[in-house]
Design an enzyme around this catalytic site. Structure first.
Site, short mmCIF file in Angstrom:
data_model
loop_
_atom_site.label_atom_id
_atom_site.label_comp_id
_atom_site.label_asym_id
_atom_site.label_seq_id
_atom_site.Cartn_x
_atom_site.Cartn_y
_atom_site.Cartn_z
N ASP A 33 0.84 -1.19 0.00
CA ASP A 33 0.00 0.00 0.00
C ASP A 33 0.88 1.25 0.00
OD1 ASP A 33 -2.81 -0.95 0.19
OD2 ASP A 33 -2.07 -1.90 2.02
N MET A 66 -2.32 4.63 -3.71
CA MET A 66 -3.33 5.57 -3.23
C MET A 66 -2.68 6.95 -3.20
SD MET A 66 -5.01 3.14 -0.30
CE MET A 66 -3.58 2.04 -0.17
N GLY A 140 -6.92 4.26 2.86
CA GLY A 140 -6.12 5.14 3.69
C GLY A 140 -5.66 4.56 5.00
N ASP A 173 -10.39 -5.35 -1.37
CA ASP A 173 -9.38 -4.90 -0.40
C ASP A 173 -10.09 -4.11 0.69
OD1 ASP A 173 -7.26 -3.84 1.01
OD2 ASP A 173 -6.45 -2.68 -0.66
N GLY A 174 -9.96 -4.59 1.94
CA GLY A 174 -10.52 -3.88 3.07
C GLY A 174 -11.43 -4.74 3.92
N GLY A 195 -4.98 -8.00 5.32
CA GLY A 195 -3.91 -7.45 6.14
C GLY A 195 -3.92 -8.00 7.54
#
Length: 229
Positions: A33, A66, A140, A173-174, A195
């Site tokens: 990231d 990002m 973020g 993703d997330g 993650g």
């Protein structure tokens, strides 16, 4: 279609990145990231760290940018050793040109969509891409809760991919974890960024294997996967 797991080093120990990369050596990708404190309110790492990671691991690097001005900066990540580079639709000035440049340099070209960004306006761009990333949290920060309201968007994206007969990977993703990965796979995702679910586990390598098995079983029974067999 085989599912793939891409552990995010955002949840790893940054003081031990080489060791943390080795801990998930059985993963399909290592998700990196890159945040610039402009496009998202956080600052992480850049090209020099990607170069170091490339030397430290044989696992292909999946760089998620990002950042503002990806048209300017993204190609450098291919030069640094990234095998896949994802830029954000909201930040790219010329996404088709950028995707073609990334491909010409030998990387997979991917585009990401924030939760509020619909996929439909980008339907004509899909053949230019190797992967589309549907964010299932706001980009973020790591460790956020999974947004269930993104699952219909994943389904619509899979329908567009099938409609055009594309060999396009669909990444989420997330908040991807043992509790959410099956729903993502059933909706149409086949590449999963995880993650905390990996690096927060006692055995990260075992966590990768378990997540892959869960996703594979869920996608095997999904209606969308019938046309991929």
């Amino acid at each position: 279609m085989a599912v793939q797991i891409s552990p995010s080093i955002l949840s790893a120990d940054f003081a031990r990145l080489a060791d943390e990369a080795e801990a998930v050596s059985g993963a399909d990708w290592l998700h990196v990231d890159v945040m610039d404190n402009h496009f998202v309110p956080n600052l992480t790492l850049g090209v020099p760290v990607v170069e170091s990671l490339r030397r430290a691991t044989d696992t292909p690097l999946d760089c998620h940018l990002m950042i503002d001005e990806p048209d300017r900066w993204a190609p450098a990540f291919v030069d640094a050793g990234a095998g896949s580079v994802t830029f954000h639709a909201e930040a790219a000035a010329a996404p088709v040109r950028l995707a073609r440049e990334l491909r010409a340099k030998g990387a997979r070209a991917a585009m990401a969509l924030k939760p509020a960004t619909p996929v439909e306006p980008y339907e004509d761009l899909l053949p230019e891409l190797d992967m589309l990333l549907v964010m299932t949290v706001e980009p973020g920060f790591g460790g956020q809760a999974f947004l269930d309201i993104m699952l219909p968007k994943v389904r619509r994206t899979r329908e567009l991919i099938s409609k055009h007969g594309l060999e396009l990977w669909l990444q989420v993703d997330g908040g991807v974890s043992a509790e959410t990965i099956e729903r993502c796979a059933e909706a149409g995702a086949d590449v999963f960024v995880a993650g905390s679910a990996v690096y927060g586990a006692e055995d990260p390598a075992a966590a990768v294997r378990a997540l892959r098995a869960q996703a594979a079983a869920a996608s095997e029974g999904a209606a969308w996967a019938a046309g991929c067999r």
